[in-house]
Design an enzyme around this catalytic site. Structure first.
Site, PDB file in Angstrom:
ATOM      1  N   ASP A 105      43.603 -13.717  12.267  1.00  0.00           N
ATOM      2  CA  ASP A 105      43.564 -14.900  11.409  1.00  0.00           C
ATOM      3  C   ASP A 105      43.820 -14.609   9.938  1.00  0.00           C
ATOM      4  O   ASP A 105      43.542 -13.526   9.445  1.00  0.00           O
ATOM      5  CB  ASP A 105      42.230 -15.633  11.565  1.00  0.00           C
ATOM      6  CG  ASP A 105      41.021 -14.715  11.347  1.00  0.00           C
ATOM      7  OD1 ASP A 105      41.094 -13.539  11.727  1.00  0.00           O
ATOM      8  OD2 ASP A 105      39.998 -15.193  10.817  1.00  0.00           O
ATOM      9  N   GLU A 171      38.227 -13.854  12.952  1.00  0.00           N
ATOM     10  CA  GLU A 171      37.306 -12.843  12.417  1.00  0.00           C
ATOM     11  C   GLU A 171      36.667 -13.340  11.126  1.00  0.00           C
ATOM     12  O   GLU A 171      35.513 -13.010  10.833  1.00  0.00           O
ATOM     13  CB  GLU A 171      38.066 -11.527  12.150  1.00  0.00           C
ATOM     14  CG  GLU A 171      37.151 -10.345  11.812  1.00  0.00           C
ATOM     15  CD  GLU A 171      36.646 -10.330  10.377  1.00  0.00           C
ATOM     16  OE1 GLU A 171      35.482  -9.922  10.164  1.00  0.00           O
ATOM     17  OE2 GLU A 171      37.404 -10.750   9.469  1.00  0.00           O
TER      18      GLU A 171
END
Length: 446
Positions: A105, A171
């Site tokens: 991400d 994350e």
């Protein structure tokens, strides 16, 4: 027939590091493959960088990863923990299961770095329009692990075990109201079927020179929690503060009081801790004392007992200060990530692998960090080793390199090959040492 080496050649061989002299054919092959993949990995990284996606929304990234893993002939599972991808590579020989993880991400940051593959993606985040950027290097992690998968797939007949590739979403945290990240992956059984014996992960670092690897045994990155405090007073005219209860002044006193938790309540020689108020919201007009002020912040701790103390003291400090002012404070604390903890035995076992690859002088112990990583959820379940890969241009001063999570964050792609090789070598060495470890345990039992 006895073969005699030329004296000069014999001397040259004697000067080579023992690890290099003893390098196995499979490692030589992996190194060659990694060197040959550099341009491809850089191209992957740039494409992902130019098209960043926030947590639980990594649709293009996960599709790209899955297509690559399918093409390598791996067993691939998609939509794990929302947008995650997991793949299994079965080696040609029996052995342990090694997991390798990369996060996918990006962040709500507007990029300022002037590169040809600069992100132009925008979105709305928490009600504000913002750019989206890979401002922490997750694009590098994805590209590197894609390269690792290609290398290990090419030598799978020589692998003494199974490799599980984990491409993880979110994350940096899931969107409000959603689950996500490593915690959800663990919840969905990513470390089972087949059961993982050890997990390895790396993080590119913009302030560590290319060619250098940093690590730390034990507590490496802090546990992280979020807190919110709602201070309720009594609204009144700004010209007559005595006729109300001022939550702005009360909130200010609470902010200062919270700072004494670390400085006066914690044994700071045992580990670092942080209590930070990141935002305060209250009021609408210059001459109105509002009824309510809200503040939010973060907690960091490298020691679980210190973390518990902070959790106890924040409500005590906030509610008592508020009460002394005639106000009321409502406190909530949300536990986020545990301490990123490198298993000491596994770390001691695997550091020689990194030293043989990068050079002993280039593999250094780093101080513990108060940043956090949800790789810690994997480490709670199985032994794990998490290390930092240099991504700062050689010769650049650390103070001139932009830190992570900033608009000027920059990574030198010259360190990617070392990243590929390091994960490959850790995997192979762990597998090779597994048999000896099992035999030693067996002999002790006898």
């Amino acid at each position: 027939m006895k073969i005699r080496l030329h004296p000069g050649l014999a001397m040259a061989l004697a000067l080579l590091p023992a690890a290099l002299q003893a390098q196995s054919p499979v490692k030589t092959r992996m190194n060659q493959l990694a060197d040959g993949l550099e341009k491809k990995v850089v191209a992957w990284r740039r494409e992902i960088h130019q098209n960043p996606e926030l947590g639980n929304r990594e649709f293009q990234t996960s599709a790209k990863v899955a297509a690559h893993l399918h093409a390598l002939g791996l067993e691939v599972k998609t939509n794990v923990a929302k947008t995650g991808v997991v793949a299994i590579l079965k080696g040609g020989k029996p052995g342990p299961v090694v997991a390798l993880r990369a996060d996918m991400d990006g962040l709500p940051v507007t990029e300022r770095v002037d590169v040809p593959f600069k992100s132009g993606v925008t979105t709305e985040y928490n009600g504000q329009k913002t750019g989206v950027m890979h401002a922490c290097g997750h694009d590098s992690h994805v590209a590197i692990l894609m390269g690792v998968a290609e290398v290990l797939a090419a030598v799978k007949n020589d692998l003494k075990g199974t490799v599980k590739f984990i491409f993880q979403p979110a994350e940096e945290g899931a969107p409000a109201g959603e689950e996500g990240g490593a915690k959800l992956m663990v919840k969905e059984g990513v470390l089972d079927n087949p059961k993982v014996d050890a997990i390895f992960g790396l993080h590119i670092n913009s302030q560590t020179e290319v060619g250098t690897i940093k690590y730390r045994p034990g507590a490496t990155m802090a546990a992280v929690d979020w807190f919110s405090i709602k201070v309720k007073g009594k609204q009144t005219h700004g010209a007559a503060p005595w006729s109300g209860v001022d939550p702005v002044v009360t909130a200010s006193q609470i902010v200062m009081g919270l700072q004494t938790i670390v400085s006066r309540n914690l044994p700071i020689t045992e580990g670092a801790a942080v209590v930070t108020v990141g935002a305060i919201h209250g009021g609408i007009r210059q001459n109105i004392i509002p009824e309510e002020v809200n503040m939010i912040g973060t907690i960091r701790a490298l020691n679980s007992e210190m973390q518990k103390t902070i959790h106890r003291r924040i409500p005590e400090v906030a509610t008592n200060i508020a009460e002394s002012a005639g106000a009321k404070a409502d406190v909530s604390i949300e536990t986020m990530y545990p301490v990123t903890y490198n298993d000491p035995s596994l770390t001691e076992q695997m550091v020689p692998t990194l030293e043989a690859l990068a050079g002993k002088e280039k593999v250094v112990i780093t101080p513990a960090q108060t940043g956090a990583e949800d790789f810690s959820f994997f480490q709670e379940k199985v032994p794990g080793f998490f290390y930092f890969l240099g991504g700062m241009p050689k010769g650049k001063k650390v103070e001139d390199a932009a830190p992570h999570h900033t608009p000027d964050f920059y990574i030198d792609e010259g360190g990617f090959v070392l990243g590929i090789k390091s994960l490959c070598h850790l995997t192979v060495d762990y597998m090779d040492q597994w048999k000896g470890t099992a035999a030693a345990v067996s002999s002790k039992k006898k």
